[in-house]
Design a protein around this motif. Structure first.
Motif, PDB file in Angstrom:
ATOM      1  N   LYS A 171    -107.306 -19.975 -13.491  1.00 25.45           N
ATOM      2  CA  LYS A 171    -107.906 -20.165 -12.166  1.00 25.45           C
ATOM      3  C   LYS A 171    -108.397 -21.598 -11.983  1.00 25.45           C
ATOM      4  O   LYS A 171    -108.200 -22.200 -10.925  1.00 25.45           O
ATOM      5  N   ASP A 172    -109.008 -22.153 -13.007  1.00 22.23           N
ATOM      6  CA  ASP A 172    -109.468 -23.543 -12.942  1.00 22.23           C
ATOM      7  C   ASP A 172    -108.300 -24.503 -12.742  1.00 22.23           C
ATOM      8  O   ASP A 172    -108.397 -25.442 -11.949  1.00 22.23           O
ATOM      9  N   VAL A 173    -107.213 -24.272 -13.459  1.00 28.90           N
ATOM     10  CA  VAL A 173    -106.040 -25.135 -13.307  1.00 28.90           C
ATOM     11  C   VAL A 173    -105.498 -25.029 -11.880  1.00 28.90           C
ATOM     12  O   VAL A 173    -105.190 -26.038 -11.240  1.00 28.90           O
ATOM     13  N   GLN A 174    -105.402 -23.823 -11.371  1.00 24.81           N
ATOM     14  CA  GLN A 174    -104.891 -23.625 -10.011  1.00 24.81           C
ATOM     15  C   GLN A 174    -105.803 -24.274  -8.971  1.00 24.81           C
ATOM     16  O   GLN A 174    -105.332 -24.808  -7.973  1.00 24.81           O
ATOM     17  N   LYS A 194     -97.879 -24.560 -20.648  1.00 21.75           N
ATOM     18  CA  LYS A 194     -98.510 -24.789 -21.951  1.00 21.75           C
ATOM     19  C   LYS A 194     -99.484 -23.651 -22.283  1.00 21.75           C
ATOM     20  O   LYS A 194     -99.505 -23.154 -23.418  1.00 21.75           O
ATOM     21  N   MET A 195    -100.264 -23.222 -21.308  1.00 19.23           N
ATOM     22  CA  MET A 195    -101.205 -22.126 -21.520  1.00 19.23           C
ATOM     23  C   MET A 195    -100.466 -20.847 -21.915  1.00 19.23           C
ATOM     24  O   MET A 195    -100.893 -20.132 -22.824  1.00 19.23           O
ATOM     25  N   CYS A 196     -99.365 -20.576 -21.233  1.00 19.87           N
ATOM     26  CA  CYS A 196     -98.590 -19.373 -21.538  1.00 19.87           C
ATOM     27  C   CYS A 196     -98.005 -19.434 -22.939  1.00 19.87           C
ATOM     28  O   CYS A 196     -97.997 -18.424 -23.660  1.00 19.87           O
ATOM     29  N   GLU A 197     -97.532 -20.600 -23.338  1.00 20.36           N
ATOM     30  CA  GLU A 197     -97.013 -20.755 -24.700  1.00 20.36           C
ATOM     31  C   GLU A 197     -98.110 -20.560 -25.738  1.00 20.36           C
ATOM     32  O   GLU A 197     -97.909 -19.888 -26.748  1.00 20.36           O
ATOM     33  N   GLU A 198     -99.273 -21.138 -25.472  1.00 24.78           N
ATOM     34  CA  GLU A 198    -100.388 -21.031 -26.410  1.00 24.78           C
ATOM     35  C   GLU A 198    -100.877 -19.593 -26.556  1.00 24.78           C
ATOM     36  O   GLU A 198    -101.402 -19.207 -27.606  1.00 24.78           O
ATOM     37  N   HIS A 199    -100.748 -18.816 -25.497  1.00 23.27           N
ATOM     38  CA  HIS A 199    -101.271 -17.446 -25.488  1.00 23.27           C
ATOM     39  C   HIS A 199    -100.154 -16.410 -25.443  1.00 23.27           C
ATOM     40  O   HIS A 199    -100.348 -15.287 -24.969  1.00 23.27           O
ATOM     41  N   ASP A 200     -98.993 -16.773 -25.956  1.00 25.34           N
ATOM     42  CA  ASP A 200     -97.835 -15.895 -25.906  1.00 25.34           C
ATOM     43  C   ASP A 200     -98.105 -14.539 -26.550  1.00 25.34           C
ATOM     44  O   ASP A 200     -97.771 -13.499 -25.979  1.00 25.34           O
ATOM     45  N   MET A 201     -98.718 -14.543 -27.715  1.00 24.82           N
ATOM     46  CA  MET A 201     -98.987 -13.265 -28.400  1.00 24.82           C
ATOM     47  C   MET A 201     -99.949 -12.397 -27.593  1.00 24.82           C
ATOM     48  O   MET A 201     -99.773 -11.181 -27.513  1.00 24.82           O
ATOM     49  N   LEU A 202    -100.946 -13.020 -26.999  1.00 21.83           N
ATOM     50  CA  LEU A 202    -101.888 -12.274 -26.164  1.00 21.83           C
ATOM     51  C   LEU A 202    -101.170 -11.655 -24.967  1.00 21.83           C
ATOM     52  O   LEU A 202    -101.334 -10.476 -24.675  1.00 21.83           O
TER      53      LEU A 202
END
Length: 109
Positions: free
Chosen positions: A49-52, A65-73
């Motif tokens: 939300k902050d990024v948007q 990048k956020m999606c890659e970092e949190h892929d497992m989640l």
């Protein structure tokens, strides 16, 4: 005015009886039963939300990048079901609001 408010209360009850809402509540409860998953998803959603909201320019790279970092989640079955249920509920509410306001023409000038 009272008639409109009564109708909205009825729509609220209909929404609560919908399969979308029931799925959302079930998924939310499943997610909340795992405090770690719940907290990690909240942090990710807040960051998203902050990024948007505050990102200058196109936020695509940062979101990717956020999606890659949190892929497992994001691929966790409990989190994934919650996100799908949340999305379905949001679409239902959006469609309902579109119908309610479809023929209203209000100029604010």
């Amino acid at each position: 005015m009272e008639e409109i408010l009564a109708a909205t209360k009825h729509v609220n009850e209909l929404l609560k009886e919908s399969k979308e809402y029931k799925r959302f509540v079930f998924a939310k409860n499943a997610l909340r039963s795992n405090a770690d998953l719940y907290q990690r998803l909240r942090e990710l959603k807040n960051r998203y939300k902050d990024v948007q909201t505050y990102w200058d320019g196109n936020p695509y790279d940062e979101i990717y990048k956020m999606c890659e970092e949190h892929d497992m989640l994001l691929h966790n079955s409990v989190v994934n079901e919650y996100l799908r249920a949340e999305s379905a509920m949001s679409r239902l509410i959006r469609r309902m609001l579109d119908e309610v306001t479809a023929d209203l023409h209000i100029d604010f000038e």
